[in-house]
Design an enzyme around this catalytic site. Structure first.
Site, short mmCIF file in Angstrom:
data_model
loop_
_atom_site.label_atom_id
_atom_site.label_comp_id
_atom_site.label_asym_id
_atom_site.label_seq_id
_atom_site.Cartn_x
_atom_site.Cartn_y
_atom_site.Cartn_z
N ARG A 133 7.29 -16.66 -0.19
CA ARG A 133 8.49 -16.46 -1.02
C ARG A 133 8.36 -17.36 -2.25
O ARG A 133 7.63 -18.35 -2.24
CB ARG A 133 9.75 -16.84 -0.23
CG ARG A 133 9.98 -16.01 1.03
CD ARG A 133 11.19 -16.52 1.79
NE ARG A 133 11.45 -15.75 3.01
CZ ARG A 133 11.00 -16.07 4.22
NH1 ARG A 133 10.26 -17.17 4.39
NH2 ARG A 133 11.29 -15.32 5.26
N LYS A 157 12.22 -20.53 5.63
CA LYS A 157 13.67 -20.57 5.83
C LYS A 157 14.01 -21.33 7.10
O LYS A 157 13.32 -21.19 8.11
CB LYS A 157 14.22 -19.14 5.92
CG LYS A 157 14.29 -18.43 4.57
CD LYS A 157 14.95 -17.08 4.72
CE LYS A 157 15.11 -16.38 3.37
NZ LYS A 157 15.75 -15.07 3.50
N HIS A 226 8.65 -11.12 -5.65
CA HIS A 226 8.82 -10.55 -4.31
C HIS A 226 8.03 -9.26 -4.14
O HIS A 226 7.69 -8.89 -3.01
CB HIS A 226 10.31 -10.31 -4.03
CG HIS A 226 10.71 -10.68 -2.64
ND1 HIS A 226 10.71 -11.99 -2.18
CD2 HIS A 226 11.09 -9.92 -1.57
CE1 HIS A 226 11.10 -12.01 -0.91
NE2 HIS A 226 11.32 -10.77 -0.52
N ARG A 229 4.89 -10.18 -2.51
CA ARG A 229 5.09 -10.42 -1.08
C ARG A 229 5.13 -9.07 -0.33
O ARG A 229 4.51 -8.93 0.72
CB ARG A 229 6.40 -11.20 -0.88
CG ARG A 229 6.79 -11.47 0.58
CD ARG A 229 7.98 -12.43 0.61
NE ARG A 229 8.72 -12.41 1.86
CZ ARG A 229 8.41 -13.14 2.94
NH1 ARG A 229 7.37 -13.93 2.92
NH2 ARG A 229 9.17 -13.08 4.02
N HIS A 252 9.21 -14.08 9.19
CA HIS A 252 10.44 -13.38 9.57
C HIS A 252 10.94 -13.86 10.92
O HIS A 252 10.14 -14.08 11.84
CB HIS A 252 10.19 -11.86 9.66
CG HIS A 252 10.14 -11.18 8.33
ND1 HIS A 252 9.58 -9.93 8.14
CD2 HIS A 252 10.58 -11.57 7.10
CE1 HIS A 252 9.68 -9.58 6.87
NE2 HIS A 252 10.28 -10.57 6.22
N TYR A 261 7.97 -2.28 6.72
CA TYR A 261 6.65 -2.06 6.13
C TYR A 261 5.85 -0.96 6.82
O TYR A 261 4.81 -0.55 6.33
CB TYR A 261 5.85 -3.37 6.13
CG TYR A 261 6.47 -4.42 5.25
CD1 TYR A 261 6.43 -4.31 3.86
CD2 TYR A 261 7.15 -5.51 5.80
CE1 TYR A 261 7.04 -5.26 3.04
CE2 TYR A 261 7.76 -6.46 4.99
CZ TYR A 261 7.70 -6.32 3.62
OH TYR A 261 8.30 -7.25 2.80
#
Length: 280
Positions: A133, A157, A226, A229, A252, A261
């Site tokens: 990210r 995150k 992004h 990514r 994730h 995806y």
């Protein structure tokens, strides 16, 4: 446990809501706020053309806020309980073709003459090679690099750490950048990527640089970091990577976030079927 970006977004949502309340209804105590007031605010937002995704985030901000005050005993009920979040249409990830990515990186390798073009090369190479990210890459510290073992530790995150393997070409690219950085700046930030002044990259600097080069290499409407990514994940899936492995590489929390995806893999299978099956 939330990122600074998330906290700022939540704070903005709450300030907007209470500014609306004061302007429309005057001074109202927290315990007097009902779902009717909230619906009125949300209706106004919808009229301005705000997306369902953004409205859902604002509802989430209010839910968290009122739940906190319920726990503290400052309100008797949560006014967001009867608020239904609007449905969000599934957005397929935007990505650039493998051939376009290779052509872009090749052109950047040839054009890296000044510090800005060197940064463009590093940003695009690392975004595409690692799927990081924007916040993760500009915050990447030298100590997170394990170039001897060809891997990078990424802090994602919720401060979750993941390890991403990188190719010998990417390792060489990083080493070259580090060498140039030591020659150019006597003292630098502890982060890997720095501006022409030797300071840590800021989000807008990275965004504009990537946007400029993606505009030259692709006809896509969206040209943010992004996209690289998304391209990282899509190309992995199209070349047979395991879904769980892609999930871990992207950082994730849920497999559902990664499953988006698989659409490109299905499109590729359809193409193979049409070309190869006699009844297609």
């Amino acid at each position: 446990r939330y990122s600074p970006h998330t906290l700022i977004s939540y704070q903005t949502d709450l300030l907007d809501f209470f500014a609306f309340m004061e302007k429309t209804y005057g001074e109202i105590k927290l315990a007097e706020i009902t779902h009717g007031f909230i619906r009125s605010w949300l209706a106004g937002l919808k009229e301005t053309g705000l997306s369902s995704r953004s409205i859902n985030r604002k509802i989430s901000s209010l839910r968290s806020f009122f739940k906190y005050h319920l726990k503290r005993g400052e309100i008797a009920a949560v006014p967001t309980a009867n608020i239904i979040s609007p449905k969000i249409s599934k957005r397929l990830p935007v990505f650039i073709k493998e051939s376009e990515t290779k052509a872009l990186i090749t052109s950047l390798n040839q054009a890296a003459e000044d510090w800005k073009s060197l940064n463009a090369k590093m940003l695009i190479t690392l975004f595409y090679a690692t799927g990081m990210r924007l916040s993760e890459l500009i915050g990447l510290k030298e100590k997170q690099l394990d170039l001897g073992r060809s891997r990078i530790k990424v802090l994602g995150k919720g401060n979750k750490e993941r390890v991403i393997p990188v190719s010998p070409e990417v390792v060489a690219c990083i080493r070259d950048y580090q060498q140039w950085k030591r020659k150019e700046f006597a003292t630098t930030e502890e982060v890997l990527l720095v501006t022409e002044k030797g300071k840590k990259l800021y989000p807008k600097y990275a965004y504009l640089l990537v946007n400029k080069h993606l505009a030259q290499a692709s006809t896509l409407d969206k040209k943010s970091p992004h996209v690289l990514r998304h391209s990282f994940a899509t190309h992995l899936m199209n070349n047979g990577a395991d879904l769980n492995a892609v999930k871990e590489l992207l950082g994730h929390a849920s497999l559902a976030a990664t499953q988006v995806y698989t659409h490109t893999t299905i499109e590729k299978l359809k193409d193979v079927y049409k070309k190869a099956h006699p009844k297609a």
